[in-house]
Design a protein around this motif. Structure first.
Motif, PDB file in Angstrom:
ATOM      1  N   PHE A  67      13.536   5.325   1.280  1.00 57.65           N
ATOM      2  CA  PHE A  67      12.365   5.068   2.126  1.00 57.65           C
ATOM      3  C   PHE A  67      12.406   3.651   2.694  1.00 57.65           C
ATOM      4  CE2 PHE A  67       8.023   3.400   2.480  1.00 57.65           C
ATOM      5  CZ  PHE A  67       7.492   4.276   3.420  1.00 57.65           C
ATOM      6  N   LEU A  68      12.806   2.700   1.869  1.00 56.86           N
ATOM      7  CA  LEU A  68      12.830   1.290   2.285  1.00 56.86           C
ATOM      8  C   LEU A  68      14.105   0.924   3.043  1.00 56.86           C
ATOM      9  CD1 LEU A  68      11.381  -0.382  -0.938  1.00 56.86           C
ATOM     10  CD2 LEU A  68      10.195   0.017   1.227  1.00 56.86           C
ATOM     11  N   ALA A  69      15.025   1.876   3.163  1.00 59.32           N
ATOM     12  CA  ALA A  69      16.281   1.645   3.898  1.00 59.32           C
ATOM     13  C   ALA A  69      17.009   0.403   3.378  1.00 59.32           C
ATOM     14  CB  ALA A  69      16.005   1.530   5.401  1.00 59.32           C
ATOM     15  N   LEU A  70      17.121   0.314   2.051  1.00 61.08           N
ATOM     16  CA  LEU A  70      17.800  -0.832   1.439  1.00 61.08           C
ATOM     17  C   LEU A  70      19.304  -0.559   1.383  1.00 61.08           C
ATOM     18  CD1 LEU A  70      15.368  -1.578  -1.537  1.00 61.08           C
ATOM     19  CD2 LEU A  70      15.477  -2.725   0.687  1.00 61.08           C
ATOM     20  N   ASP A  71      20.091  -1.518   1.812  1.00 59.88           N
ATOM     21  CA  ASP A  71      21.546  -1.352   1.763  1.00 59.88           C
ATOM     22  C   ASP A  71      22.050  -1.546   0.335  1.00 59.88           C
ATOM     23  OD1 ASP A  71      22.509  -4.342   1.486  1.00 59.88           O
ATOM     24  OD2 ASP A  71      20.946  -4.309   3.023  1.00 59.88           O
ATOM     25  N   GLU A 121       0.826  -1.204   0.000  1.00 62.57           N
ATOM     26  CA  GLU A 121       0.000   0.000   0.000  1.00 62.57           C
ATOM     27  C   GLU A 121       0.864   1.259   0.000  1.00 62.57           C
ATOM     28  OE1 GLU A 121      -2.514  -0.234   3.377  1.00 62.57           O
ATOM     29  OE2 GLU A 121      -3.706  -1.937   2.633  1.00 62.57           O
ATOM     30  N   LEU A 122       2.021   1.166   0.672  1.00 63.97           N
ATOM     31  CA  LEU A 122       2.881   2.334   0.812  1.00 63.97           C
ATOM     32  C   LEU A 122       3.790   2.559  -0.389  1.00 63.97           C
ATOM     33  CD1 LEU A 122       3.922   1.958   4.567  1.00 63.97           C
ATOM     34  CD2 LEU A 122       2.217   3.513   3.608  1.00 63.97           C
ATOM     35  N   VAL A 123       4.219   1.459  -1.066  1.00 66.75           N
ATOM     36  CA  VAL A 123       5.193   1.616  -2.160  1.00 66.75           C
ATOM     37  C   VAL A 123       4.739   0.934  -3.443  1.00 66.75           C
ATOM     38  CG1 VAL A 123       7.130   1.777  -0.540  1.00 66.75           C
ATOM     39  CG2 VAL A 123       6.489  -0.450  -1.451  1.00 66.75           C
ATOM     40  N   GLY A 124       3.467   0.581  -3.547  1.00 70.85           N
ATOM     41  CA  GLY A 124       2.978  -0.153  -4.704  1.00 70.85           C
ATOM     42  C   GLY A 124       2.956   0.674  -5.967  1.00 70.85           C
ATOM     43  N   PHE A 162       7.040   9.309  -0.817  1.00 74.40           N
ATOM     44  CA  PHE A 162       7.404   8.432   0.297  1.00 74.40           C
ATOM     45  C   PHE A 162       7.765   9.284   1.514  1.00 74.40           C
ATOM     46  CE2 PHE A 162       8.760   6.557  -3.746  1.00 74.40           C
ATOM     47  CZ  PHE A 162       7.965   5.427  -3.774  1.00 74.40           C
ATOM     48  N   PRO A 163       6.755   9.820   2.223  1.00 72.33           N
ATOM     49  CA  PRO A 163       7.020  10.699   3.371  1.00 72.33           C
ATOM     50  C   PRO A 163       7.608   9.920   4.541  1.00 72.33           C
ATOM     51  CG  PRO A 163       4.668  10.242   3.213  1.00 72.33           C
ATOM     52  CD  PRO A 163       5.290   9.675   1.962  1.00 72.33           C
ATOM     53  N   ALA A 164       8.282  10.662   5.437  1.00 69.82           N
ATOM     54  CA  ALA A 164       8.930  10.036   6.593  1.00 69.82           C
ATOM     55  C   ALA A 164       7.912   9.425   7.539  1.00 69.82           C
ATOM     56  CB  ALA A 164       9.794  11.074   7.315  1.00 69.82           C
ATOM     57  N   SER A 165       6.724  10.010   7.617  1.00 73.08           N
ATOM     58  CA  SER A 165       5.697   9.482   8.531  1.00 73.08           C
ATOM     59  C   SER A 165       5.299   8.065   8.158  1.00 73.08           C
ATOM     60  CB  SER A 165       4.471  10.403   8.515  1.00 73.08           C
ATOM     61  OG  SER A 165       3.931  10.484   7.186  1.00 73.08           O
ATOM     62  N   LYS A 166       5.243   7.800   6.850  1.00 66.40           N
ATOM     63  CA  LYS A 166       4.908   6.445   6.410  1.00 66.40           C
ATOM     64  C   LYS A 166       6.037   5.476   6.737  1.00 66.40           C
ATOM     65  CE  LYS A 166       0.988   7.728   4.594  1.00 66.40           C
ATOM     66  NZ  LYS A 166      -0.284   7.294   5.224  1.00 66.40           N
ATOM     67  N   GLY A 167       7.270   5.958   6.683  1.00 69.40           N
ATOM     68  CA  GLY A 167       8.399   5.104   7.063  1.00 69.40           C
ATOM     69  C   GLY A 167       8.351   4.730   8.529  1.00 69.40           C
ATOM     70  N   ALA A 168       7.972   5.706   9.395  1.00 69.86           N
ATOM     71  CA  ALA A 168       7.854   5.417  10.831  1.00 69.86           C
ATOM     72  C   ALA A 168       6.738   4.405  11.086  1.00 69.86           C
ATOM     73  CB  ALA A 168       7.592   6.719  11.588  1.00 69.86           C
ATOM     74  N   GLU A 169       5.650   4.544  10.329  1.00 70.01           N
ATOM     75  CA  GLU A 169       4.539   3.601  10.472  1.00 70.01           C
ATOM     76  C   GLU A 169       4.988   2.181  10.131  1.00 70.01           C
ATOM     77  OE1 GLU A 169       0.316   2.481   8.279  1.00 70.01           O
ATOM     78  OE2 GLU A 169       1.161   4.495   8.002  1.00 70.01           O
ATOM     79  N   LEU A 170       5.777   2.075   9.053  1.00 72.58           N
ATOM     80  CA  LEU A 170       6.263   0.760   8.629  1.00 72.58           C
ATOM     81  C   LEU A 170       7.190   0.163   9.693  1.00 72.58           C
ATOM     82  CD1 LEU A 170       6.003  -1.098   6.151  1.00 72.58           C
ATOM     83  CD2 LEU A 170       8.097  -0.088   5.277  1.00 72.58           C
ATOM     84  N   LYS A 171       8.020   1.011  10.289  1.00 73.53           N
ATOM     85  CA  LYS A 171       8.939   0.561  11.329  1.00 73.53           C
ATOM     86  C   LYS A 171       8.174   0.056  12.557  1.00 73.53           C
ATOM     87  CE  LYS A 171      13.111  -0.027  12.893  1.00 73.53           C
ATOM     88  NZ  LYS A 171      14.026  -1.002  12.273  1.00 73.53           N
ATOM     89  N   GLN A 172       7.118   0.759  12.915  1.00 74.26           N
ATOM     90  CA  GLN A 172       6.302   0.367  14.064  1.00 74.26           C
ATOM     91  C   GLN A 172       5.620  -0.975  13.809  1.00 74.26           C
ATOM     92  OE1 GLN A 172       3.341   3.239  15.131  1.00 74.26           O
ATOM     93  NE2 GLN A 172       2.517   2.028  16.835  1.00 74.26           N
TER      94      GLN A 172
END
Length: 921
Positions: free
Chosen positions: A491-495, A424-427, A433-443
């Protein structure tokens, strides 16, 4: 004597007493010994009247042997005679399958014989006597031993029973002595002693109500001492006997431990300690039984959970697994409190020890399924119930689920929740890709408790799916797409490693397609296209190593296409060349056909250079990054290289030099190994060497120009100098050998031919006998030709025979062989010339007579002797002499030389001097 023995007993009669009795009857000593042996056999036979064996019978037999000092050969004969008599009488019963006391008597006979013969200190003598008795009854060694033990076992068992009643009644030494006397094997004794001890332990438990009293334990310890039973064996028997009783106590304790609401560990430990003492169990023995009980209970709970899952009752399965974890936690604390675990034991080690059987009783798939079911039941919305997190961790340890399988289970159960929100976030269509959505994914990750490795894989899969939309199937993303992908990666913090792998998987097709387009039909990439390709590689984030691999893969495909055409053209050229030999324009057709070999081979090298497939090494040589090895039949590749080298030698001037210059590069492109290249070059060089040298030697010797040409071949093909020297010598040998064969194949061997062969061999530096290994018979024949020719021409005067020495040395023949051949030659030629002179005389040819005489003298003067010739008459001999003498004197008095020749002729003809003849008369 028999009455005396009956009255006083066998042990009451001494040998002296028996001898006195024999003397009173006038029995001689030789007869006396025989009667003693007969009496021994009579007693043994009497023992066979009853099938029951008595120890007194064996004792009496042994006493008779010792008292009468019977030799073991005599005892053996007596037993053998009794055996024969017994077999004759009871044979019918032995051959029947029905039971009969005769078979019991046979056991008794074997037992008594075995024990009597075992007194023989000679093992060989004992085996001999036993073997001949066994053959009488058809017994094997195994049958014999079984019959002995069948009779001896009851006596030993009776003795063991007395030990069971009173351990002090028989010592271990006495028990061993009886076993030896009865002939029981050590294994049989041990088994009987263990059976007796096992029986005593069981009786003690039954008598005292499934526990041991102090007196019983003392008695059992005494039995162990008398029976020579080790502590280890005793413990095995006790643990086996008390296992059911102690296991029942342990099961009761574990039931309370599992279900009790309060901590009753102290009471349970006390009960187990008392029970352990009552049953005389060691701590390791008790621990072993406790582990077995724990494993049985755990396996029961696991089996129940599996059954519930199969009936689709996951809630009941989860309850049983919860009970399993509760039991595991309490059992670990219980074992630690008992002191049996050791202070350093970790919980995981104890779980593995007490619950390890779960892994062997279930499959990995079943254990992973149990874990997934419990995990699913533990989820409270989007996260694991905190109250069940500890139970979940314990369950993983108890079931032996690996970290990888645990992660897979988490992914299977919680993964769909995480994956759904992630898409839903990256489809598709999402570009913000806002930071708030990244925090939601982390939670969400933290709530679900998914391992980092699992979430990273899902994030990478989501990125891969978006990338495939724009760069899959050979498509190239736009620069705007690149901006979106850059933001998405952040956004996905991919290395970097993960991003690189995704781009390699998705974008390699696009890069390959671009390489194919810029490479085109020729396979050559122009500089401006190469620069564009490098920029595209950077945009697609393809690593240099992968890009190089893609490029080389496509280059190799192109190389295969060109190499296949080169091989096809070569085969066609070789076929056309073979067919053209039948026509008139063979040379022209062959030349046109072979032109394609060099053309296609040159194309291969040119392509490799222009496509940057050849890397320069520090030593100046080139090595191919890719080659045709493994793509085309290696035999075809080697033949192509060989044919190319052939064309190099057929070229002229600069053309030949240019072809030679790229031969190493061609070998690299073809994928030939260094050893293969050397082999091809050596084979081809050897062929050129042989053909050229053979052609020259057929006409003349090698000159400086020839040697320069051969040196150029050697240098061009890198041939070994020693090999080239051998080839030259071999061709010289072949040339001389051919000359020798042609010479001997003719109807006649002439001296001129022989001289030509020998001089050629010497000019080549060869020795006919050593280097060419000509047989001595041929060497002798060649020597004979030259020797006769030299003598005939007058080259071997009597005063100078050095010519013969030179020939001997040239042919390397022994002096004796040469001397024998010279003698035979002179005799044969002298006889022949004398006969020819007589024939000329008869034909009235005076000049011919003188010629033959002159030849005769040339041979005979070397070894003057009377020539034998029955075909020449005495008057003819006289006439020959007179004619030769007249010829000498026609110009005046004879010289000393002429006189000497006359004397030689008289010797050869067997005619005396006139003065001597007159004096004799």
């Amino acid at each position: 004597l028999a009455k005396l023995l009956s009255r006083k007993g066998v042990s009451g009669v001494k040998l002296d007493e028996a001898w006195q009795l024999a003397q009173s009857y006038g029995v001689r000593e030789s007869e006396f010994v025989g009667q003693l042996v007969s009496l021994y056999g009579t007693y043994l036979y009497a023992c066979l009247r009853s099938p029951t064996t008595k120890t007194a019978e064996l004792s009496d037999l042994l006493t008779l042997q010792r008292t009468f000092q019977l030799g073991f050969d005599a005892v053996g004969d007596a037993i053998f005679d009794v055996s024969g008599r017994f077999y004759s009488e009871q044979r019918a019963y032995f051959e029947s399958d029905e039971p009969h006391e005769a078979k019991q008597k046979l056991d008794k006979l074997v037992f008594l014989a075995d024990r009597a013969l075992s007194e023989d200190p000679s093992e060989e003598g004992f085996r001999y006597e036993r073997t001949r008795i066994s053959k009488k009854f058809g017994l094997s060694d195994k049958d014999w031993a079984e019959r002995v033990e069948r009779v001896a076992a009851p006596f030993y068992k009776e003795l063991l029973a007395s030990v069971s009643k009173d351990p002090s009644a028989v010592s271990a030494r006495d028990l061993a002595a009886v076993g030896d006397q009865l002939g029981l094997s050590e294994s049989t004794r041990v088994k009987m002693k263990m059976d007796e001890l096992r029986k005593a332990v069981s009786s003690a438990l039954e008598a005292s109500g499934t526990k041991f009293t102090a007196s019983q334990l003392e008695k059992l310890r005494g039995m162990c001492e008398s029976l020579a039973v080790s502590e280890e064996k005793y413990r095995q028997i006790v643990e086996t006997a008390v296992a059911p009783s102690y296991a029942a106590t342990v099961n009761d304790a574990f039931s309370v431990l599992e279900s009790s609401e309060t901590d009753e560990s102290a009471q349970l430990l006390g009960k187990l300690a008392v029970r352990q003492q009552e049953l005389d169990l060691t701590t390791p023995g008790a621990s072993k039984l406790e582990i077995g009980a724990a494993q049985q209970r755990a396996n029961s709970l696991v089996s129940g959970a599996i059954t519930s899952i199969r009936s689709q009752n996951t809630r009941e399965a989860a309850e049983q697994l919860t009970r399993l974890c509760t039991f595991a936690d309490r059992l670990v604390a219980f074992i630690k409190a008992s002191g049996k675990a050791g202070a350093a034991s970790e919980d995981a080690e104890l779980v593995k020890t007490y619950f390890g059987s779960i892994a062997s009783a279930t499959s990995a798939a079943e254990r992973n399924q149990l874990y997934r079911v419990f995990l699913l039941e533990s989820l409270d919305g989007r996260k694991v119930d905190p109250a069940k997190e500890g139970v979940l961790a314990r369950l993983r340890t108890v079931l032996g689920v690996s970290e990888a399988d645990s992660a897979a289970s988490y992914e299977e159960v919680a993964g769909p929740i995480y994956r759904g929100r992630l898409l839903e976030l990256v489809g598709a269509g999402v570009s913000d890709f806002p930071a708030s959505k990244g925090a939601e994914l982390k939670q969400l990750e933290e709530e679900l408790g998914l391992p980092e490795s699992v979430t990273l894989r899902m994030r990478a899969d989501a990125y891969k799916a978006r990338l495939a939309e724009k760069a899959g199937d050979g498509k190239i993303p736009s620069e705007a797409d690149d901006v979106v992908f850059e933001a998405m990666r952040s956004f996905l913090a991919l290395d970097a490693a993960t991003v690189e792998k995704v781009h390699v998987d998705v974008c390699s097709g696009a890069h390959l397609k671009s390489v194919q387009e810029v490479m085109g039909g020729s396979g050559i990439i122009l500089d401006e296209y190469r620069e564009g390709l490098e920029k595209l590689q950077a945009r697609l984030r393809i690593p240099d190593a992968v890009a190089e691999e893609i490029y080389l893969g496509e280059a190799r495909r192109k190389l295969k296409e060109m190499g296949g055409k080169a091989v096809t053209d070569m085969l066609d050229a070789m076929q056309k060349e073979a067919d053209s030999k039948k026509g008139d324009d063979a040379a022209k057709v062959a030349q046109e056909a072979r032109a394609g070999i060099t053309a296609e081979s040159t194309k291969l090298v040119d392509f490799a250079r222009q496509a940057d497939l050849l890397a320069a090494m520090p030593d100046g040589k080139e090595i191919a990054k890719v080659n045709l090895r493994g793509l085309i039949d290696p035999r075809s590749l080697k033949e192509l290289y060989r044919q190319y080298l052939v064309e190099c030698f057929q070229g002229q001037g600069e053309s030949s030099e240019r072809l030679f210059a790229q031969s190493d590069a061609l070998a690299q492109v073809l994928g030939l190994e260094a050893a293969e290249v050397r082999s091809i070059q050596t084979d081809l060089g050897s062929l050129i060497y042989r053909n050229y040298i053979s052609k020259v030697l057929n006409e003349r010797t090698l000159n400086d120009d020839d040697r320069d040409f051969l040196a150029s071949i050697q240098q061009a093909l890198g041939m070994d100098a020693a090999l080239c020297d051998r080839l030259l010598v071999d061709m010289k040998k072949m040339r001389v050998s051919t000359m020798v064969e042609q010479m001997f194949d003719g109807s006649k061997v002439s001296a001129d031919e022989v001289l030509h062969v020998r001089e050629t061999s010497e000019r080549f530096g060869l020795e006919l006998g050593v280097d060419l290994q000509l047989p001595q018979s041929r060497l002798v024949r060649m020597l004979r030709c030259e020797m006769e020719e030299a003598i005939e021409k007058g080259e071997v005067p009597p005063e100078d025979t050095s010519k013969l020495s030179e020939l001997q040395e040239a042919y390397q023949l022994p002096e004796a062989v040469v001397a024998k051949e010279l003698e035979a030659c002179i005799e044969r030629r002298c006889a022949g010339h004398l006969l020819q002179a007589a024939s000329a005389l008869r034909r009235n040819q005076p000049d011919a007579v003188l010629e033959e005489v002159d030849l005769l003298l040339r041979f005979n003067s070397l070894m003057p002797f009377k020539v034998k010739s029955s075909a020449v008459q005495p008057n003819e001999l006289q006439d020959i002499l007179m004619r030769y003498q007249s010829n000498i004197l026609k110009d005046g008095p004879a010289s000393d030389v002429a006189k000497a020749r006359m004397n030689v002729l008289r010797t050869a003809l067997g005619l005396e001097e006139p003065a001597e003849a007159a004096q004799q008369a």
